[in-house]
Scaffold this motif. Structure first.
Motif, PDB file in Angstrom:
ATOM      1  N   UNK A 102       0.833  -1.204   0.000  1.00 25.85           N
ATOM      2  CA  UNK A 102       0.000   0.000   0.000  1.00 25.85           C
ATOM      3  C   UNK A 102       0.869   1.257   0.000  1.00 25.85           C
ATOM      4  N   UNK A 103       1.970   1.234   0.746  1.00 27.92           N
ATOM      5  CA  UNK A 103       2.867   2.400   0.775  1.00 27.92           C
ATOM      6  C   UNK A 103       3.466   2.657  -0.603  1.00 27.92           C
ATOM      7  N   UNK A 104       3.914   1.598  -1.272  1.00 29.86           N
ATOM      8  CA  UNK A 104       4.452   1.760  -2.621  1.00 29.86           C
ATOM      9  C   UNK A 104       3.384   2.262  -3.578  1.00 29.86           C
ATOM     10  N   UNK A 105       2.174   1.747  -3.431  1.00 26.23           N
ATOM     11  CA  UNK A 105       1.073   2.214  -4.279  1.00 26.23           C
ATOM     12  C   UNK A 105       0.789   3.685  -4.023  1.00 26.23           C
ATOM     13  N   UNK A 106       0.792   4.090  -2.752  1.00 24.84           N
ATOM     14  CA  UNK A 106       0.567   5.492  -2.424  1.00 24.84           C
ATOM     15  C   UNK A 106       1.630   6.400  -3.006  1.00 24.84           C
ATOM     16  N   UNK A 107       2.885   5.963  -2.985  1.00 28.53           N
ATOM     17  CA  UNK A 107       3.963   6.796  -3.530  1.00 28.53           C
ATOM     18  C   UNK A 107       3.881   6.909  -5.051  1.00 28.53           C
ATOM     19  N   UNK A 108       3.547   5.806  -5.716  1.00 27.41           N
ATOM     20  CA  UNK A 108       3.548   5.841  -7.181  1.00 27.41           C
ATOM     21  C   UNK A 108       2.344   6.618  -7.725  1.00 27.41           C
ATOM     22  N   UNK A 109       1.210   6.584  -7.018  1.00 28.94           N
ATOM     23  CA  UNK A 109       0.050   7.355  -7.454  1.00 28.94           C
ATOM     24  C   UNK A 109       0.066   8.765  -6.886  1.00 28.94           C
ATOM     25  N   UNK A 110       0.947   8.997  -5.906  1.00 30.18           N
ATOM     26  CA  UNK A 110       1.005  10.300  -5.266  1.00 30.18           C
ATOM     27  C   UNK A 110       2.334  10.996  -5.450  1.00 30.18           C
ATOM     28  N   UNK A 111       3.273  10.753  -4.534  1.00 30.75           N
ATOM     29  CA  UNK A 111       4.494  11.543  -4.465  1.00 30.75           C
ATOM     30  C   UNK A 111       5.327  11.477  -5.734  1.00 30.75           C
ATOM     31  N   UNK A 112       5.615  10.277  -6.234  1.00 30.12           N
ATOM     32  CA  UNK A 112       6.475  10.155  -7.409  1.00 30.12           C
ATOM     33  C   UNK A 112       5.873  10.856  -8.622  1.00 30.12           C
ATOM     34  N   UNK A 113       4.558  10.678  -8.796  1.00 30.44           N
ATOM     35  CA  UNK A 113       3.879  11.323  -9.915  1.00 30.44           C
ATOM     36  C   UNK A 113       3.876  12.839  -9.737  1.00 30.44           C
ATOM     37  N   UNK A 114       3.491  13.305  -8.541  1.00 28.29           N
ATOM     38  CA  UNK A 114       3.355  14.739  -8.298  1.00 28.29           C
ATOM     39  C   UNK A 114       4.684  15.468  -8.370  1.00 28.29           C
ATOM     40  N   UNK A 115       5.777  14.797  -7.994  1.00 26.46           N
ATOM     41  CA  UNK A 115       7.092  15.435  -7.994  1.00 26.46           C
ATOM     42  C   UNK A 115       7.412  16.019  -9.362  1.00 26.46           C
ATOM     43  N   UNK A 116       7.148  15.268 -10.411  1.00 23.22           N
ATOM     44  CA  UNK A 116       7.412  15.750 -11.762  1.00 23.22           C
ATOM     45  C   UNK A 116       6.256  16.585 -12.288  1.00 23.22           C
ATOM     46  N   UNK A 117       5.034  16.151 -12.026  1.00 24.85           N
ATOM     47  CA  UNK A 117       3.854  16.852 -12.530  1.00 24.85           C
ATOM     48  C   UNK A 117       3.828  18.301 -12.051  1.00 24.85           C
ATOM     49  N   UNK A 118       4.127  18.520 -10.788  1.00 31.17           N
ATOM     50  CA  UNK A 118       4.019  19.864 -10.214  1.00 31.17           C
ATOM     51  C   UNK A 118       5.139  20.788 -10.664  1.00 31.17           C
TER      52      UNK A 118
END
Length: 442
Positions: free
Chosen positions: A57-73
């Motif tokens: 779940x933590x890995x899923x949260x990072x890939x749909x959240x932090x990792x994606x947002x880091x570049x998107x933002x």
């Protein structure tokens, strides 16, 4: 990058009629549908992806959240600055092509690391999607119609989520979780070509009370950023939207997994009933919010903030009920209300910010708004819920996500209070402008 190749085509806004405006808005909304569909596919197909790639779940949260947002933002800021100085339609078209190709690549991932790289590339492409669209709409519709236009445009997330659930879950159930990524990616590449050929580049600042020449962007990259965050009202608007988005993404990125794991839904159930709830709930909420803004914000600009504050407070008890009940049918019925109310902030804040900034700085301002909104919301919301779920798992087992949702609930109050603060700042700002105008006439 060759800026000359991105220069504006001859402005077509002087001859843009209602039919043409509707075509432009419809195309932009469809691109946003694809934007959000691509973004949500991993969350929608979380269960089969977890089973296939063995991720937590933590890995899923990072890939749909932090990792994606880091570049998107962060990529959105230089892309927004570039689009303000070049052709916004071409920037949008290239961005759509990039994120669509990267979405197709997600379906080829053989392990977690490859999926992370593909998702980061999706984030880079999607950074050039929404901010140029905000500006194109603002220069296509007059101020008194922008709330409704933004509301229609922001139907992209609910429609994208609903189609993603129905389409993605159905294909995954019938074939494999990888197939939806390939199909959606191919549709996106074709759409990017159509956008380039069909949508005209509108004249900057056509409907604003300044000469057209004044709409030409003159700010440097750094001064544009300082101007946005130096404006207290705009900064608080971005922060309040980020807090609301924290709830939206924290809830939605784990909703299908929660309903399947803890409430007993199947992929077939998700493809029908959850898709309908998302499409009707979020879609109706965003459209109603746009209409309310056009009606009330003309008389009182503080409505841009007071309407989202009230909607969040009304949604909280239904969210808690959704997390609490056992049967998925009752949970989904309760979830419908937060789906309707949670996104009221989106058309409100976007319309407010686009109306407050200079026409030549609309894309960069939209990008800065999205930076805060998505870094806080998309970057931290799913990451928080995923980490909380893994934290509660040793003690609460299969109900760990339920406890994580309980931990998310206080953000409703935080976001509502921030919007109340924003409403007071807008009210004081309007009083100051009225006093200055009175002194100017004396």
């Amino acid at each position: 990058m060759d800026l000359n190749g991105l220069q504006d085509r001859p402005a077509a806004s002087h001859t843009t009629g209602r039919d043409k405006r509707g075509l432009v808005l419809g195309m932009l909304c469809f691109v946003y549908v694809l934007n959000f569909l691509d973004r949500q596919l991993v969350s929608i197909l979380a269960k089969p992806i977890q089973d296939s790639l063995r991720i937590s779940d933590s890995q899923l949260g990072r890939i749909t959240g932090f990792y994606f947002a880091l570049f998107y933002c962060f990529i959105a800021i230089p892309v927004g600055w570039l689009a303000d100085r070049t052709n916004r339609v071409k920037v949008l078209s290239m961005a759509c092509g990039l994120w669509s190709a990267a979405t197709a690549a997600c379906g080829m991932a053989a392990n977690y690391g490859q999926l992370v790289v593909a998702r980061m590339t999706v984030g880079i492409g999607e950074a050039g999607g929404v901010p140029p669209s905000y500006a194109i709409i603002s220069d296509t519709y007059p101020r008194e119609q922008r709330g409704t236009a933004m509301g229609i445009f922001n139907l992209g997330p609910p429609l994208g989520s609903a189609l993603g659930v129905a389409f993605g879950a159905s294909l995954a159930a019938a074939y494999d979780w990888r197939i939806p990524f390939h199909v959606v990616g191919a549709v996106g590449v074709l759409t990017a070509i159509i956008v380039y050929l069909v949508i005209p580049e509108p004249e900057r600042g056509r409907f604003d009370p300044v000469p057209t020449s004044a709409a030409t962007p003159t700010q440097s990259f750094g001064s544009a950023i300082r101007a946005f965050f130096g404006n207290r009202v705009l900064a608080v608007a971005a922060l309040a939207s980020g807090a609301a988005n924290f709830i939206t993404y924290g809830l939605s990125n784990f909703a299908t997994l929660f309903l399947m794991r803890e409430k007993g839904m199947t992929l077939e159930d998700v493809a029908i009933w959850y898709a309908l709830a998302v499409g009707l709930g979020m879609g109706a909420g965003i459209f109603v919010a746009g209409r309310l803004i056009d009606r009330f914000a003309v008389k009182n600009k503080a409505a841009y903030a007071s309407i989202p504050a009230l909607s969040l407070l009304l949604a909280l008890p239904f969210f808690l009920g959704f997390a609490m009940v056992d049967r998925w049918e009752i949970a989904l019925a309760l979830l419908f209300v937060p789906l309707f109310l949670n996104s009221f902030f989106l058309p409100a804040t976007v319309t407010f910010v686009q109306g407050e900034v200079d026409p030549g700085a609309r894309v960069i301002s939209g990008a800065l708004l999205l930076l805060v909104m998505n870094l806080v919301g998309l970057g931290l919301g799913p990451t928080f819920v995923g980490m909380a779920s893994d934290y509660f798992r040793p003690e609460h087992g299969e109900h760990a996500l339920q406890m994580a949702y309980y931990a998310l609930a206080p953000m409703y109050l935080v976001a509502a209070l921030l919007f109340v603060w924003l409403a007071r700042l807008i009210h004081k700002s309007e009083i100051g402008r009225a006093d200055a105008s009175t002194l100017g006439r004396q």
